[in-house]
Design an enzyme around this catalytic site. Structure first.
Site, mmCIF file in Angstrom:
data_model
loop_
_atom_site.group_PDB
_atom_site.id
_atom_site.type_symbol
_atom_site.label_atom_id
_atom_site.label_comp_id
_atom_site.label_asym_id
_atom_site.label_seq_id
_atom_site.Cartn_x
_atom_site.Cartn_y
_atom_site.Cartn_z
ATOM 1 N N HIS A 104 -52.184 -57.603 -49.561
ATOM 2 C CA HIS A 104 -52.244 -57.221 -48.155
ATOM 3 C C HIS A 104 -51.145 -56.219 -47.794
ATOM 4 O O HIS A 104 -50.144 -56.075 -48.501
ATOM 5 C CB HIS A 104 -52.104 -58.459 -47.270
ATOM 6 C CG HIS A 104 -50.787 -59.172 -47.463
ATOM 7 N ND1 HIS A 104 -49.604 -58.761 -46.897
ATOM 8 C CD2 HIS A 104 -50.484 -60.270 -48.192
ATOM 9 C CE1 HIS A 104 -48.622 -59.567 -47.240
ATOM 10 N NE2 HIS A 104 -49.120 -60.490 -48.044
ATOM 11 N N GLU A 146 -52.182 -67.557 -50.243
ATOM 12 C CA GLU A 146 -50.879 -67.510 -50.893
ATOM 13 C C GLU A 146 -50.418 -68.933 -51.232
ATOM 14 O O GLU A 146 -50.945 -69.916 -50.698
ATOM 15 C CB GLU A 146 -49.867 -66.825 -49.963
ATOM 16 C CG GLU A 146 -48.454 -66.699 -50.519
ATOM 17 C CD GLU A 146 -48.370 -65.881 -51.805
ATOM 18 O OE1 GLU A 146 -48.907 -66.367 -52.829
ATOM 19 O OE2 GLU A 146 -47.770 -64.798 -51.792
#
Length: 199
Positions: free
Chosen positions: A9, A82
Site C-alpha cells: 500500500h 498485515e
C-alpha cells in the site's frame, strides 16, 4: 503457474511517524494517494486477470485506485491483512524498544515465532497468507494477478517463493507502492524456517 505482482500500500502518516500499524485501520496520506496513482500509471498497459487486496483501508484505497485505472473488479481478502501487532499497534518503535525491551529482544532472537502481547507471530501470518495465495493461484492458474497488501504479508510471499527462510522476513519488506513480481505454485510452499522445511 501464476504470476503475482505484489504491491505494498501507499504511505500513511504512521509510516512517516514510525508507528506500528498492524491491523489498525489507518488511511493513506496525500503522499500515499500520489504513490498509488503513480503505480497505477506504471502498471497501465499490463494485462491482469484479477486484483486482490487486504480489506484494511490503506491497502483497499491503494487497490481501488489501481482497479479503476486497470478497469478490473477488486476482490478483498482479509487473510491478506498485515501482521496483528496486538498491544504494539499505534506505538512508536522508539517507545517499544524501551517499554518492551525483553519482547523486542526475543523477536530479534526468534523472529518467526515471537509475537507482541496479544498479537501474531510471523509463522501465524505465513499460514494464512500462503493459503490465500494458494487459493488465488488456483483461481487464476495461468494469469497475472495484482495483489495489494502490507509489508510483512508481502515479505512472507517473497521469502516463500524465493525459498528464503522466514527468519529473513523483516529484511524483505518492499517499499510502499513499489511492485515485486513473483511466480506462485499453489501447494508447493511449506513454511521455510531457518533453512528447515516444515511439511
Amino acid at each position: 503457474m501464476t504470476e503475482l505482482v505484489l504491491a505494498r500500500h501507499g504511505q500513511t502518516d504512521w509510516n512517516l511517524e514510525g508507528r506500528y500499524a498492524g491491523q489498525a485501520d489507518v488511511p493513506l496520506n496525500a503522499a500515499g494517494i500520489n504513490q498509488a496513482q503513480s503505480l497505477a500509471q506504471r502498471l497501465n498497459g499490463r494485462r491482469f486477470t484479477a486484483i486482490y487486496s487486504s480489506d484494511l483501508q490503506r491497502a483497499r484505497q491503494t487497490a481501488e485506485i489501481l482497479a479503476q485505472r486497470l478497469k478490473l473488479p477488486l476482490k478483498l481478502d482479509p487473510r491478506l491483512r498485515e501482521i496483528n501487532q496486538g498491544q504494539w499497534e499505534g506505538e512508536l518503535f522508539t517507545v517499544l524498544v524501551e517499554r518492551y525491551a525483553a519482547e523486542m529482544t526475543e523477536r530479534r532472537r526468534n523472529p518467526i515465532h515471537a509475537h507482541p502481547p496479544g498479537g501474531e507471530s510471523v509463522a501465524e501470518v505465513a499460514r494464512r497468507v500462503i493459503q490465500a495465495a494458494d487459493d488465488i493461484a488456483r483461481a487464476h492458474p495461468q494469469g497475472s494477478v495484482l495483489l495489494v497488501a502490507h509489508g510483512i504479508t508481502l515479505a512472507v510471499l517473497i521469502c516463500q517463493s524465493q525459498r528464503i527462510p522466514l527468519s529473513e522476513v523483516y529484511h524483505n519488506i518492499p517499499e510502499n507502492a513499489d511492485p515485486v513480481v513473483i511466480v506462485w505454485l499453489p501447494g508447493r510452499y511449506p513454511l521455510i524456517e531457518d533453512g528447515q522445511i516444515e511439511g
